[in-house]
Design a protein around this motif. Structure first.
Motif, PDB file in Angstrom:
ATOM      1  N   ILE A  94    -115.253  55.436 -95.298  1.00 24.05           N
ATOM      2  CA  ILE A  94    -115.329  56.710 -95.994  1.00 24.05           C
ATOM      3  C   ILE A  94    -114.988  56.466 -97.462  1.00 24.05           C
ATOM      4  O   ILE A  94    -114.199  55.570 -97.786  1.00 24.05           O
ATOM      5  N   ARG A  95    -115.596  57.243 -98.337  1.00 24.65           N
ATOM      6  CA  ARG A  95    -115.292  57.138 -99.763  1.00 24.65           C
ATOM      7  C   ARG A  95    -114.522  58.374-100.205  1.00 24.65           C
ATOM      8  O   ARG A  95    -114.919  59.496 -99.913  1.00 24.65           O
ATOM      9  N   LYS A 106    -118.500  59.417 -85.709  1.00 21.03           N
ATOM     10  CA  LYS A 106    -117.654  59.215 -86.885  1.00 21.03           C
ATOM     11  C   LYS A 106    -117.991  57.877 -87.532  1.00 21.03           C
ATOM     12  O   LYS A 106    -118.583  56.996 -86.909  1.00 21.03           O
ATOM     13  N   ASN A 107    -117.601  57.723 -88.792  1.00 16.29           N
ATOM     14  CA  ASN A 107    -117.872  56.496 -89.529  1.00 16.29           C
ATOM     15  C   ASN A 107    -116.594  55.710 -89.785  1.00 16.29           C
ATOM     16  O   ASN A 107    -115.534  56.306 -90.017  1.00 16.29           O
ATOM     17  N   ASP A 129    -112.965  64.320 -91.849  1.00 12.92           N
ATOM     18  CA  ASP A 129    -113.973  64.493 -90.805  1.00 12.92           C
ATOM     19  C   ASP A 129    -113.390  64.360 -89.405  1.00 12.92           C
ATOM     20  O   ASP A 129    -114.133  64.262 -88.432  1.00 12.92           O
ATOM     21  N   ASP A 146    -108.385  63.890 -97.608  1.00  9.90           N
ATOM     22  CA  ASP A 146    -109.747  63.416 -97.824  1.00  9.90           C
ATOM     23  C   ASP A 146    -110.050  62.174 -96.991  1.00  9.90           C
ATOM     24  O   ASP A 146    -111.206  61.912 -96.631  1.00  9.90           O
TER      25      ASP A 146
END
Length: 237
Positions: A16-17, A12-13, A217, A213
């Motif tokens: 996020i945008r 995972k990051n 993820d 949003d």
């Protein structure tokens, strides 16, 4: 806590945008939460020390349900004939066996009634032939769709219990906001999708899609990460 200290689970990051803005997400580790613990105390201990005004806390539905003792035992869902038969026809997904577990199927029968479960099974079968999936869960509703547990591959402690969805998730979020000052949303998420169950007062004007949003993820992960809380903070990157 600075954004440079934010932690992301494997795969995972942190950043996020969404909606034209950048957000940082921090996966908050906790101890292994037991049934009957206080979600207010968990938030006070693990979230408040790093929470800032403007942050949004996303909580897994599982940790809230455990605190509410929303547990189903094996004794309550001993699979009968129909549960065992119907479970054999359930398609397994990367998220797990789902209603392919006879105990879960028996819960559906107990909760919805055998007739409704049989109808949903028949309709799901015809839809699968047409390439449409998810009909069974759509027809039986959120309570069936959200049942976790009876599966110990990732977390052995959940092999012999089922965990229902939280009761009154909007009320829980409002209680957290009023008593701790933390703005929170409760989500039911896995690596296949995510659903918003509840949100606190300050988020009522925020579109559901915009909130989802931020965690689309599933940054909390799906196995034994023990990060039921995700702190989201807007950043200027």
């Amino acid at each position: 806590m600075e954004i440079t200290d934010f932690y992301a689970n494997e795969g995972k990051n942190v950043i996020i945008r969404a909606g034209g803005k950048a957000y940082a997400r921090h996966a908050i580790s906790t101890h292994f939460v037991q049934s009957g613990e206080s979600y207010l105390q968990l938030i006070e201990k693990y979230v408040k020390p790093i929470y800032q005004s403007g942050d949004i806390l996303f909580s897994s539905e599982k940790v809230i349900a455990l605190c509410q003792k929303r547990i189903v035992t094996e004794a309550e869902v001993r699979p009968g004939f129909w549960a065992r038969v119907l479970a054999r026809f359930v398609r397994r997904t990367p998220a797990g066996p789902g209603m392919g577990l006879p105990e879960k199927m028996q819960f559906a029968i107990n909760y919805c009634g055998l007739g409704k479960v049989l109808l949903a099974s028949v309709c799901a079968g015809f839809d699968t032939i047409r390439g449409i999936h998810g009909t069974f869960y759509k027809m039986l509703g959120r309570e069936i769709r959200g049942l976790d547990g009876f599966y110990g591959e990732d977390i052995p402690e959940y092999a012999h219990i089922g965990i229902r969805i939280p009761s009154e998730p909007d009320r829980v979020c409002d209680e957290v906001w009023l008593k701790t000052g933390v703005v929170m949303a409760i989500v039911d998420a896995n690596d296949l999708g995510i659903e918003l169950l509840g949100k606190s007062g300050p988020l009522h004007g925020c579109p559901e899609a915009a909130l989802l949003d931020l965690v689309a993820d599933n940054p909390a992960g799906q196995s034994c990460q023990f990060t039921p809380f995700i702190l989201v903070r807007e950043c200027g990157l």
